[in-house]
Design a protein around this motif. Structure first.
Motif, short mmCIF file in Angstrom:
data_model
loop_
_atom_site.label_atom_id
_atom_site.label_comp_id
_atom_site.label_asym_id
_atom_site.label_seq_id
_atom_site.Cartn_x
_atom_site.Cartn_y
_atom_site.Cartn_z
N GLN A 92 4.93 -10.37 39.30
CA GLN A 92 5.28 -10.72 37.74
C GLN A 92 5.59 -9.72 36.88
O GLN A 92 6.72 -9.57 35.92
CB GLN A 92 4.34 -11.80 37.14
N ILE B 78 -1.47 -21.20 44.78
CA ILE B 78 -2.80 -20.87 44.45
C ILE B 78 -3.67 -22.43 44.87
O ILE B 78 -4.54 -22.77 44.83
CB ILE B 78 -3.04 -20.94 43.16
N PRO B 79 -2.40 -23.64 44.68
CA PRO B 79 -3.22 -24.71 45.43
C PRO B 79 -3.87 -24.61 46.65
O PRO B 79 -5.08 -25.44 47.05
CB PRO B 79 -1.79 -26.32 45.12
N ILE C 161 2.18 -12.98 45.32
CA ILE C 161 1.71 -14.64 44.46
C ILE C 161 2.93 -14.53 43.43
O ILE C 161 3.45 -13.39 42.85
CB ILE C 161 0.40 -14.69 43.56
N ALA C 162 3.73 -15.04 43.95
CA ALA C 162 5.00 -15.41 42.46
C ALA C 162 4.26 -16.83 41.15
O ALA C 162 3.81 -15.82 40.46
CB ALA C 162 6.40 -15.85 43.42
N GLY C 163 5.24 -17.57 41.18
CA GLY C 163 4.50 -18.79 40.23
C GLY C 163 3.14 -18.81 40.73
O GLY C 163 2.79 -19.57 39.58
N GLY C 164 2.76 -18.76 41.48
CA GLY C 164 2.03 -18.96 42.57
C GLY C 164 1.80 -20.76 42.08
O GLY C 164 0.85 -21.37 42.26
N HIS C 165 2.53 -21.35 42.04
CA HIS C 165 2.65 -23.44 42.35
C HIS C 165 2.47 -23.76 43.69
O HIS C 165 2.58 -24.91 44.17
CB HIS C 165 3.33 -23.76 40.84
N LYS D 235 -7.34 -23.07 46.72
CA LYS D 235 -8.43 -23.61 45.57
C LYS D 235 -8.61 -25.13 46.61
O LYS D 235 -10.21 -25.09 46.30
CB LYS D 235 -7.94 -24.90 44.34
N GLN E 88 6.38 -28.27 33.94
CA GLN E 88 5.41 -27.50 33.90
C GLN E 88 5.80 -26.55 35.49
O GLN E 88 5.14 -25.46 35.07
CB GLN E 88 4.22 -28.06 33.58
N VAL E 89 5.60 -26.72 36.04
CA VAL E 89 6.01 -26.33 37.60
C VAL E 89 7.04 -25.43 37.75
O VAL E 89 6.71 -24.48 37.71
CB VAL E 89 5.80 -27.35 38.55
N ARG E 90 8.33 -26.24 36.65
CA ARG E 90 9.54 -25.34 36.97
C ARG E 90 9.53 -24.30 35.71
O ARG E 90 10.06 -23.00 35.88
CB ARG E 90 10.73 -26.17 36.47
N TYR E 91 8.50 -23.96 34.98
CA TYR E 91 8.30 -22.52 34.18
C TYR E 91 7.82 -21.68 35.27
O TYR E 91 7.94 -20.39 34.63
CB TYR E 91 7.78 -23.25 32.68
N MET E 92 7.49 -22.36 36.40
CA MET E 92 6.34 -21.58 36.86
C MET E 92 7.40 -20.98 38.14
O MET E 92 6.90 -19.62 38.38
CB MET E 92 5.28 -21.62 37.01
N ASP F 85 0.65 -9.59 42.36
CA ASP F 85 1.32 -10.56 41.11
C ASP F 85 2.78 -9.39 41.32
O ASP F 85 2.40 -8.61 41.08
CB ASP F 85 0.32 -10.87 40.16
#
Lengths: 284, 163
Positions: free
Chosen positions: A55, A38-39, A31-35, A42, A105-109, A53
């Protein structure tokens, strides 16, 4: 909304991460940013018994520009691409594209490596890196290999990366000349109805070199060698644009979805490509 | 699956918690730490109602595992101001009617807080682009933009006065 449970790991080296990947085979994923992941977890569309992870792996971070080569660590976030001033000098198309990806927000992660390794044809960076003729560095149990972005994508969510490999960096040559990333989307954060990455250089008032790739118009990004070739030696006249469009149309294969029927996407692809070429030309 | 011990510093207070790796940060904040300002408005990472500040970044806490946040410093709306000492952003959202139902407001203000740290003098366009990860069903955004621009102006005036 509720992912299935899993074991969580936070290794601090690529070697340690590879060890966990090898131990658990296709039961494990990084998992990198998870965006994207994770979706999917979920929605239970992805089940990952062992989640690794990345990170804490410092070697996967950072942007270096040495000589004519740009190297971007896989865990570099979209926000870091946007705010990196030397990168803006070396390859300004990256900021232009990254600002059209997702939302703040997504671009920060979200990371550049996750964007290209995901394999979703909706992602913007894969086509962009095909236009840049970038290479993806993959670390596996046998060592390191490098795969051109133009050979990396096989089908939706299918790439040249093996299950026991980690995409660690992206390299490409510093750009010169004009550039544009033009994206048609329904709203902020949407994947493209159609998008085009265009790079071109000018010599003696004519296009000297060109590269074009299209996003979300097939089950992979589409590198359009013939469309770029149609521009070389021209002044991006109406005829040259029409020839580039025809060559691009011959290699895309859009599918109907909520963004519209295939015919509409073909029309949008033509409009987008023309805009991208003209903007790149105006900057060349 | 084994629970994992995580340390989260939230609004300046450090908590050690045992969490399942699958627990999303938003639920740990809401259900374990009872910080129920950040909300859940979707399950596809679009709405931004769950936005918190994590290590100096605006993040959607519905798309971060508490395990990933182990060791992080987090600020939620509860840490931005207090009822008797509102942050300028909170004052301006009230004054300029930047909220109606209030469900997006904690995320919206938390995002605006980071936006103004990074860009203290945004244009209207920059504010709109800067909050594009936050959906609002009530206001039509107009008054949210006014609130943020007014807060920026006040914060800059306060900074100048202090110098």
């Amino acid at each position: 909304m509720i992912p299935a449970n899993f074991e969580y790991y936070r290794p601090d080296s690529v070697a340690a991460a590879l060890g966990i990947l090898q131990e658990h085979g296709d039961e494990a994923r990084v998992i990198a940013g998870g965006h994207s992941l994770i979706p999917m977890m979920k929605l239970r569309m992805a089940e990952v018994p062992h989640l690794i992870d990345l990170q804490a792996i410092a070697a996967l971070r950072g942007i270096s520009i040495e000589g004519g080569t740009v190297r971007i660590g896989a865990m570099t976030t979209q926000n870091e691409l946007i705010t990196h001033d030397d990168l803006l000098q070396a390859a300004p198309i990256l900021r232009e594209a990254a600002l059209q990806i997702a939302d703040p927000q997504v671009r920060y992660m979200g990371t550049v490596g996750g964007n290209v390794a995901n394999g979703d044809p909706g992602n913007d960076m894969p086509g962009l890196f095909q236009a840049l003729d970038a290479s993806f560095e993959l670390h596996g149990p046998e060592g390191i290999r490098s795969v051109p972005a133009r050979d990396f994508y096989e089908a939706a969510y299918m790439t040249a990366r093996e299950d026991d490999e980690i995409l660690t960096a992206i390299t490409f040559a510093r750009t010169s000349g004009g550039y544009a990333y033009e994206k048609q989307k329904r709203k902020i954060g949407d994947y493209a109805t159609a998008a085009a990455a265009v790079l071109l250089t000018k010599e003696g008032g004519k296009v000297a070199t060109a590269a074009i790739a299209m996003t979300n118009l097939s089950d992979t990004p589409v590198f359009c060698a013939d469309a770029a070739g149609a521009l070389v030696g021209t002044e991006c006249t109406t005829d040259a644009l029409a020839a580039a469009d025809a060559a691009m149309q011959a290699v895309i294969d859009p599918m109907q979805d909520n963004r519209g029927p295939a015919e509409f996407k073909r029309h949008v692809a033509g409009v987008i490509l023309k805009r991208a070429i003209l903007r790149a030309w105006s900057r060349a | 699956m084994a629970k994992k011990l995580v340390t989260l510093t939230v609004n300046g207070e450090t908590h050690e918690l045992a969490v399942e790796p699958r627990e999303l940060l938003i639920y740990v904040l809401r259900e374990k730490l009872r910080l129920t300002g950040p909300h859940v408005g979707c399950e596809t990472s679009h709405c931004g109602a769950c936005t918190v500040d994590l290590n100096g970044k605006s993040v959607k806490s519905c798309t971060v595992l508490a395990a990933q946040a182990d060791g992080a410093e987090i600020t939620t709306i509860e840490g931005i101001g207090k009822p008797d000492a509102l942050h300028v952003l909170q004052e301006m959202f009230r004054e300029h009617h930047g909220l109606q139902c209030g469900f997006c407001t904690p995320g919206m203000i938390t995002r605006a807080y980071r936006l103004l740290q990074e860009n203290p003098t945004p244009t209207e366009e920059e504010v709109r682009f800067g909050i594009s990860g936050n959906l609002c069903r009530c206001t039509g955004y107009q008054n949210i933009v006014k609130s943020i621009l007014a807060a920026a102006e006040q914060m800059n005036a306060m900074k100048e006065a202090a110098e």
